[in-house]
Design a protein around this motif. Structure first.
Motif, mmCIF file in Angstrom:
data_model
loop_
_atom_site.group_PDB
_atom_site.id
_atom_site.type_symbol
_atom_site.label_atom_id
_atom_site.label_comp_id
_atom_site.label_asym_id
_atom_site.label_seq_id
_atom_site.Cartn_x
_atom_site.Cartn_y
_atom_site.Cartn_z
ATOM 1 N N VAL A 187 -7.791 5.976 11.749
ATOM 2 C CA VAL A 187 -7.232 4.628 11.720
ATOM 3 C C VAL A 187 -7.510 4.023 10.345
ATOM 4 C CG1 VAL A 187 -7.322 2.324 12.717
ATOM 5 C CG2 VAL A 187 -7.549 4.331 14.192
ATOM 6 N N GLN A 188 -6.463 3.471 9.747
ATOM 7 C CA GLN A 188 -6.608 2.774 8.471
ATOM 8 C C GLN A 188 -6.279 1.305 8.694
ATOM 9 O OE1 GLN A 188 -4.391 5.718 8.492
ATOM 10 N NE2 GLN A 188 -6.371 6.754 8.370
ATOM 11 N N LEU A 189 -7.084 0.460 8.092
ATOM 12 C CA LEU A 189 -6.932 -0.978 8.259
ATOM 13 C C LEU A 189 -6.833 -1.645 6.900
ATOM 14 C CD1 LEU A 189 -9.774 -1.450 10.901
ATOM 15 C CD2 LEU A 189 -7.345 -1.204 11.368
ATOM 16 N N GLU A 190 -5.943 -2.604 6.794
ATOM 17 C CA GLU A 190 -5.787 -3.321 5.535
ATOM 18 C C GLU A 190 -5.608 -4.807 5.802
ATOM 19 O OE1 GLU A 190 -2.719 -1.886 2.996
ATOM 20 O OE2 GLU A 190 -3.227 -3.249 1.357
ATOM 21 N N GLU A 191 -6.526 -5.599 5.289
ATOM 22 C CA GLU A 191 -6.466 -7.046 5.458
ATOM 23 C C GLU A 191 -5.660 -7.687 4.344
ATOM 24 O OE1 GLU A 191 -10.781 -5.687 6.409
ATOM 25 O OE2 GLU A 191 -9.264 -5.343 4.856
ATOM 26 N N SER A 192 -5.114 -8.839 4.657
ATOM 27 C CA SER A 192 -4.433 -9.664 3.674
ATOM 28 C C SER A 192 -4.485 -11.107 4.135
ATOM 29 C CB SER A 192 -2.979 -9.206 3.482
ATOM 30 O OG SER A 192 -2.249 -9.324 4.684
ATOM 31 N N GLY A 193 -4.140 -12.010 3.225
ATOM 32 C CA GLY A 193 -4.052 -13.418 3.593
ATOM 33 C C GLY A 193 -5.209 -14.277 3.150
ATOM 34 N N GLY A 194 -6.230 -13.683 2.553
ATOM 35 C CA GLY A 194 -7.340 -14.479 2.068
ATOM 36 C C GLY A 194 -6.927 -15.343 0.886
ATOM 37 N N GLY A 195 -7.794 -16.264 0.523
ATOM 38 C CA GLY A 195 -7.510 -17.124 -0.605
ATOM 39 C C GLY A 195 -8.470 -18.283 -0.659
ATOM 40 N N SER A 196 -8.130 -19.270 -1.472
ATOM 41 C CA SER A 196 -8.957 -20.460 -1.641
ATOM 42 C C SER A 196 -8.244 -21.668 -1.066
ATOM 43 C CB SER A 196 -9.238 -20.690 -3.129
ATOM 44 O OG SER A 196 -9.971 -19.610 -3.679
ATOM 45 N N VAL A 197 -8.957 -22.408 -0.241
ATOM 46 C CA VAL A 197 -8.391 -23.606 0.372
ATOM 47 C C VAL A 197 -9.455 -24.704 0.381
ATOM 48 C CG1 VAL A 197 -6.745 -22.393 1.843
ATOM 49 C CG2 VAL A 197 -9.048 -22.858 2.683
ATOM 50 N N PRO A 198 -9.044 -25.962 0.419
ATOM 51 C CA PRO A 198 -10.017 -27.039 0.550
ATOM 52 C C PRO A 198 -10.492 -27.140 1.992
ATOM 53 C CG PRO A 198 -7.811 -27.934 0.482
ATOM 54 C CD PRO A 198 -7.684 -26.460 0.237
ATOM 55 N N GLY B 122 -10.965 -28.300 5.596
ATOM 56 C CA GLY B 122 -9.966 -28.873 6.480
ATOM 57 C C GLY B 122 -8.647 -28.125 6.473
ATOM 58 N N GLY B 123 -8.488 -27.216 5.538
ATOM 59 C CA GLY B 123 -7.252 -26.465 5.426
ATOM 60 C C GLY B 123 -7.165 -25.306 6.393
ATOM 61 N N SER B 124 -6.087 -24.557 6.252
ATOM 62 C CA SER B 124 -5.817 -23.429 7.155
ATOM 63 C C SER B 124 -5.427 -22.187 6.366
ATOM 64 C CB SER B 124 -4.673 -23.775 8.115
ATOM 65 O OG SER B 124 -5.000 -24.865 8.934
ATOM 66 N N LEU B 125 -5.712 -21.053 6.964
ATOM 67 C CA LEU B 125 -5.270 -19.762 6.450
ATOM 68 C C LEU B 125 -4.980 -18.853 7.631
ATOM 69 C CD1 LEU B 125 -7.759 -18.851 3.548
ATOM 70 C CD2 LEU B 125 -5.320 -19.296 3.311
ATOM 71 N N ARG B 126 -4.105 -17.899 7.421
ATOM 72 C CA ARG B 126 -3.875 -16.872 8.432
ATOM 73 C C ARG B 126 -4.120 -15.511 7.799
ATOM 74 N NH1 ARG B 126 1.363 -15.044 12.052
ATOM 75 N NH2 ARG B 126 2.047 -14.138 10.062
ATOM 76 N N LEU B 127 -5.058 -14.813 8.349
ATOM 77 C CA LEU B 127 -5.357 -13.461 7.898
ATOM 78 C C LEU B 127 -4.564 -12.471 8.734
ATOM 79 C CD1 LEU B 127 -9.250 -13.626 7.537
ATOM 80 C CD2 LEU B 127 -7.478 -14.294 5.893
ATOM 81 N N SER B 128 -4.182 -11.380 8.087
ATOM 82 C CA SER B 128 -3.491 -10.298 8.776
ATOM 83 C C SER B 128 -4.243 -9.001 8.574
ATOM 84 C CB SER B 128 -2.060 -10.138 8.247
ATOM 85 O OG SER B 128 -1.295 -11.300 8.454
ATOM 86 N N CYS B 129 -4.160 -8.141 9.562
ATOM 87 C CA CYS B 129 -4.754 -6.810 9.467
ATOM 88 C C CYS B 129 -3.711 -5.810 9.934
ATOM 89 C CB CYS B 129 -5.998 -6.711 10.326
ATOM 90 S SG CYS B 129 -6.668 -5.026 10.450
ATOM 91 N N ALA B 130 -3.195 -5.047 8.994
ATOM 92 C CA ALA B 130 -2.217 -4.019 9.315
ATOM 93 C C ALA B 130 -2.938 -2.712 9.587
ATOM 94 C CB ALA B 130 -1.231 -3.850 8.165
ATOM 95 N N SER B 131 -2.605 -2.082 10.695
ATOM 96 C CA SER B 131 -3.257 -0.832 11.056
ATOM 97 C C SER B 131 -2.255 0.309 11.050
ATOM 98 C CB SER B 131 -3.914 -0.953 12.432
ATOM 99 O OG SER B 131 -2.959 -1.305 13.413
ATOM 100 N N SER B 132 -2.758 1.486 10.749
ATOM 101 C CA SER B 132 -1.927 2.690 10.778
ATOM 102 C C SER B 132 -2.763 3.830 11.329
ATOM 103 C CB SER B 132 -1.403 3.017 9.383
ATOM 104 O OG SER B 132 -2.472 3.206 8.477
ATOM 105 N N GLY B 133 -2.095 4.891 11.687
ATOM 106 C CA GLY B 133 -2.787 5.999 12.330
ATOM 107 C C GLY B 133 -2.710 5.848 13.833
ATOM 108 N N THR B 134 -3.568 6.558 14.522
ATOM 109 C CA THR B 134 -3.579 6.524 15.984
ATOM 110 C C THR B 134 -4.327 5.292 16.459
ATOM 111 O OG1 THR B 134 -3.539 8.937 16.070
ATOM 112 C CG2 THR B 134 -4.199 7.760 18.078
ATOM 113 N N THR B 135 -3.591 4.339 16.996
ATOM 114 C CA THR B 135 -4.201 3.078 17.417
ATOM 115 C C THR B 135 -4.062 2.818 18.910
ATOM 116 O OG1 THR B 135 -2.183 1.854 16.932
ATOM 117 C CG2 THR B 135 -3.798 2.045 15.153
ATOM 118 N N THR B 136 -3.366 3.686 19.613
ATOM 119 C CA THR B 136 -3.078 3.429 21.016
ATOM 120 C C THR B 136 -4.304 3.530 21.902
ATOM 121 O OG1 THR B 136 -2.430 5.738 21.242
ATOM 122 C CG2 THR B 136 -0.675 4.143 20.841
ATOM 123 N N ASP B 137 -5.332 4.255 21.463
ATOM 124 C CA ASP B 137 -6.507 4.430 22.307
ATOM 125 C C ASP B 137 -7.698 3.605 21.832
ATOM 126 O OD1 ASP B 137 -7.963 7.490 20.960
ATOM 127 O OD2 ASP B 137 -6.884 5.861 19.991
#
Length: 119
Positions: free
Chosen positions: A1-12, A14-29
């Motif tokens: 399984v390979q995992l890759e995060e994205s969506g980080g950054g700098s915010v003041p 009270g702000g908001s962010l949405r992180l994502s994690c894309a997975s590949s490989g065998t993830t069904t189990d």
């Protein structure tokens, strides 16, 4: 399984962010996926997890009511919606996938994405 995060950054604060994690490989189990974080000089800590199958969600007390974890199986992507961010949320956020093989537990980790919250 390979995992890759994205969506980080700098915010003041009270702000908001949405992180994502894309997975590949065998993830069904996979038994669970989740988000962890590690602030400078501190140990890595659990933020939120989502259990496969029933989809039960677990949150650390310090993010309850502010963060929401979700997973889109069709896209092989997990998300962490972070609202009302605080300075103390500053950390590197890691995506995790867990697989239990009887007596063996295997954890997979992404490389992390940095979230910086300024006052």
């Amino acid at each position: 399984v390979q995992l890759e995060e994205s969506g980080g950054g700098s915010v003041p604060a009270g702000g908001s962010l949405r992180l994502s994690c894309a997975s590949s490989g065998t993830t069904t189990d996979l038994n669970a996926m989740g988000w962890y974080r590690q602030a400078r000089g501190k140990e890595r800590e659990l933020v939120a997890t989502i259990i496969s199958g029933g989809g039960r969600l677990n949150y650390a007390d310090f993010v309850k009511g502010r963060f929401t974890i979700s997973r889109d199986n069709a896209k092989n992507t997990m998300y962490l919606q972070m609202n009302s961010l605080k300075v103390e949320d500053t950390a590197v956020y890691y995506c995790n996938a867990h697989r239990n093989l009887g007596s063996v537990d295997i954890n997979y980790w992404g490389k992390g994405t940095l979230v910086t919250v300024s006052s």
